[in-house]
Scaffold this motif. Structure first.
Motif, PDB file in Angstrom:
ATOM      1  N   MET A  82       0.843  -1.171   0.000  1.00 21.38           N
ATOM      2  CA  MET A  82       0.000   0.000   0.000  1.00 21.38           C
ATOM      3  C   MET A  82       0.892   1.239   0.000  1.00 21.38           C
ATOM      4  O   MET A  82       1.867   1.308   0.737  1.00 21.38           O
ATOM      5  CB  MET A  82      -0.896  -0.007   1.235  1.00 21.38           C
ATOM      6  N   GLU A  83       0.542   2.170  -0.828  1.00 21.46           N
ATOM      7  CA  GLU A  83       1.337   3.384  -0.949  1.00 21.46           C
ATOM      8  C   GLU A  83       0.935   4.387   0.125  1.00 21.46           C
ATOM      9  O   GLU A  83      -0.247   4.645   0.356  1.00 21.46           O
ATOM     10  CB  GLU A  83       1.125   4.012  -2.331  1.00 21.46           C
ATOM     11  N   VAL A  84       1.955   4.946   0.798  1.00 23.41           N
ATOM     12  CA  VAL A  84       1.744   5.988   1.801  1.00 23.41           C
ATOM     13  C   VAL A  84       2.578   7.182   1.372  1.00 23.41           C
ATOM     14  O   VAL A  84       3.777   7.058   1.141  1.00 23.41           O
ATOM     15  CB  VAL A  84       2.181   5.518   3.205  1.00 23.41           C
ATOM     16  N   ARG A  85       1.924   8.346   1.227  1.00 25.82           N
ATOM     17  CA  ARG A  85       2.670   9.528   0.798  1.00 25.82           C
ATOM     18  C   ARG A  85       2.033  10.786   1.381  1.00 25.82           C
ATOM     19  O   ARG A  85       0.874  10.788   1.801  1.00 25.82           O
ATOM     20  CB  ARG A  85       2.729   9.616  -0.716  1.00 25.82           C
ATOM     21  N   LEU A  86       2.825  11.845   1.385  1.00 32.71           N
ATOM     22  CA  LEU A  86       2.393  13.145   1.850  1.00 32.71           C
ATOM     23  C   LEU A  86       2.465  14.102   0.671  1.00 32.71           C
ATOM     24  O   LEU A  86       3.511  14.248   0.044  1.00 32.71           O
ATOM     25  CB  LEU A  86       3.324  13.610   2.974  1.00 32.71           C
ATOM     26  N   ASP A  87       1.330  14.715   0.332  1.00 33.66           N
ATOM     27  CA  ASP A  87       1.283  15.555  -0.857  1.00 33.66           C
ATOM     28  C   ASP A  87       0.429  16.793  -0.585  1.00 33.66           C
ATOM     29  O   ASP A  87      -0.765  16.683  -0.304  1.00 33.66           O
ATOM     30  CB  ASP A  87       0.699  14.748  -2.026  1.00 33.66           C
ATOM     31  N   ASN A  88       1.043  17.973  -0.645  1.00 32.12           N
ATOM     32  CA  ASN A  88       0.339  19.250  -0.463  1.00 32.12           C
ATOM     33  C   ASN A  88      -0.502  19.291   0.806  1.00 32.12           C
ATOM     34  O   ASN A  88      -1.660  19.680   0.804  1.00 32.12           O
ATOM     35  CB  ASN A  88      -0.536  19.566  -1.674  1.00 32.12           C
ATOM     36  N   GLY A  89       0.076  18.865   1.911  1.00 34.43           N
ATOM     37  CA  GLY A  89      -0.622  18.924   3.186  1.00 34.43           C
ATOM     38  C   GLY A  89      -1.671  17.838   3.368  1.00 34.43           C
ATOM     39  O   GLY A  89      -2.504  17.920   4.266  1.00 34.43           O
ATOM     40  N   THR A  90      -1.645  16.806   2.534  1.00 38.83           N
ATOM     41  CA  THR A  90      -2.595  15.703   2.646  1.00 38.83           C
ATOM     42  C   THR A  90      -1.826  14.407   2.791  1.00 38.83           C
ATOM     43  O   THR A  90      -0.903  14.131   2.028  1.00 38.83           O
ATOM     44  CB  THR A  90      -3.504  15.631   1.403  1.00 38.83           C
ATOM     45  N   LEU A  91      -2.213  13.611   3.768  1.00 38.96           N
ATOM     46  CA  LEU A  91      -1.631  12.291   3.957  1.00 38.96           C
ATOM     47  C   LEU A  91      -2.468  11.298   3.160  1.00 38.96           C
ATOM     48  O   LEU A  91      -3.681  11.216   3.341  1.00 38.96           O
ATOM     49  CB  LEU A  91      -1.647  11.906   5.446  1.00 38.96           C
ATOM     50  N   TRP A  92      -1.831  10.565   2.255  1.00 38.69           N
ATOM     51  CA  TRP A  92      -2.500   9.553   1.441  1.00 38.69           C
ATOM     52  C   TRP A  92      -2.048   8.182   1.897  1.00 38.69           C
ATOM     53  O   TRP A  92      -0.858   7.886   1.919  1.00 38.69           O
ATOM     54  CB  TRP A  92      -2.159   9.731  -0.037  1.00 38.69           C
ATOM     55  N   ILE A  93      -2.988   7.337   2.264  1.00 40.76           N
ATOM     56  CA  ILE A  93      -2.722   5.937   2.584  1.00 40.76           C
ATOM     57  C   ILE A  93      -3.584   5.138   1.625  1.00 40.76           C
ATOM     58  O   ILE A  93      -4.793   5.023   1.802  1.00 40.76           O
ATOM     59  CB  ILE A  93      -3.027   5.603   4.047  1.00 40.76           C
ATOM     60  N   GLY A  94      -2.939   4.632   0.577  1.00 38.94           N
ATOM     61  CA  GLY A  94      -3.712   4.002  -0.499  1.00 38.94           C
ATOM     62  C   GLY A  94      -4.551   5.065  -1.176  1.00 38.94           C
ATOM     63  O   GLY A  94      -4.037   6.072  -1.645  1.00 38.94           O
ATOM     64  N   THR A  95      -5.860   4.870  -1.200  1.00 38.61           N
ATOM     65  CA  THR A  95      -6.761   5.862  -1.791  1.00 38.61           C
ATOM     66  C   THR A  95      -7.451   6.722  -0.738  1.00 38.61           C
ATOM     67  O   THR A  95      -8.266   7.568  -1.079  1.00 38.61           O
ATOM     68  CB  THR A  95      -7.842   5.163  -2.645  1.00 38.61           C
ATOM     69  N   ASP A  96      -7.125   6.518   0.542  1.00 39.73           N
ATOM     70  CA  ASP A  96      -7.711   7.319   1.615  1.00 39.73           C
ATOM     71  C   ASP A  96      -6.879   8.569   1.827  1.00 39.73           C
ATOM     72  O   ASP A  96      -5.650   8.506   1.934  1.00 39.73           O
ATOM     73  CB  ASP A  96      -7.779   6.526   2.919  1.00 39.73           C
ATOM     74  N   ALA A  97      -7.554   9.705   1.903  1.00 35.54           N
ATOM     75  CA  ALA A  97      -6.873  10.988   2.073  1.00 35.54           C
ATOM     76  C   ALA A  97      -7.221  11.580   3.434  1.00 35.54           C
ATOM     77  O   ALA A  97      -8.389  11.599   3.835  1.00 35.54           O
ATOM     78  CB  ALA A  97      -7.291  11.956   0.973  1.00 35.54           C
ATOM     79  N   TYR A  98      -6.188  12.047   4.135  1.00 34.93           N
ATOM     80  CA  TYR A  98      -6.368  12.699   5.425  1.00 34.93           C
ATOM     81  C   TYR A  98      -5.682  14.060   5.367  1.00 34.93           C
ATOM     82  O   TYR A  98      -4.447  14.120   5.393  1.00 34.93           O
ATOM     83  CB  TYR A  98      -5.738  11.868   6.547  1.00 34.93           C
ATOM     84  N   PRO A  99      -6.437  15.149   5.281  1.00 38.68           N
ATOM     85  CA  PRO A  99      -5.792  16.463   5.335  1.00 38.68           C
ATOM     86  C   PRO A  99      -5.070  16.621   6.674  1.00 38.68           C
ATOM     87  O   PRO A  99      -5.636  16.315   7.732  1.00 38.68           O
ATOM     88  CB  PRO A  99      -6.963  17.444   5.217  1.00 38.68           C
TER      89      PRO A  99
END
Length: 134
Positions: free
Chosen positions: A1-18
């Motif tokens: 599962m991909e975990v990344r931080l992009d423009n102030g949003t934490l992405w875990i797979g397809t779930d986004a957490y500002p």
């Protein structure tokens, strides 16, 4: 599962957490659902071994031996799988936002989950202009 931080949003797979909505990040251990696992095992064993026993009793010796060996191999595999499942512990990353708690990620290895929790909290403590810099 991909975990990344992009423009102030934490992405875990397809779930986004500002990041601005995350209030807490924690890790916990989750034990397997033992009762359901044992119940499913008992149902499967009964539904496969009982007919195999009946079939081996009424067929020729060669076919009976083949049925018995197959049933015992299946039974051994299922028992080994059950024992392995019951002995594992899942380490879970929990992200709390202003409204709810989310089980974001689970693994049998504790280190990556704890490392990810640390990195998320580090990102939360960074000024917004430094979040996406290397």
């Amino acid at each position: 599962m991909e975990v990344r931080l992009d423009n102030g949003t934490l992405w875990i797979g397809t779930d986004a957490y500002p990041l601005h909505t995350i209030t807490r990040v924690t890790t916990t251990e989750a034990d397997p659902e033992r009762r359901a696992a044992v119940r499913n095992y008992a149902i499967a064993a009964t539904s496969w071994l009982f007919p195999a026993t009946l079939a081996s009793a009424v067929t020729l010796k060669a076919i009976s031996a083949l049925i018995t060996i197959t049933a015992l191999a299946w039974f051994t595999l299922r028992t080994t799988t059950l024992i392995k499942y019951l002995s594992t512990t899942q380490h879970v990353l929990i992200i709390e936002t202003a409204t709810t708690r989310h089980r974001a990620l689970a693994s049998t290895d504790r280190r990556p989950i704890e490392d990810l929790a640390f990195r998320i909290m580090d990102a939360l403590n960074q000024p917004p202009d430094r979040i996406n810099q290397p």
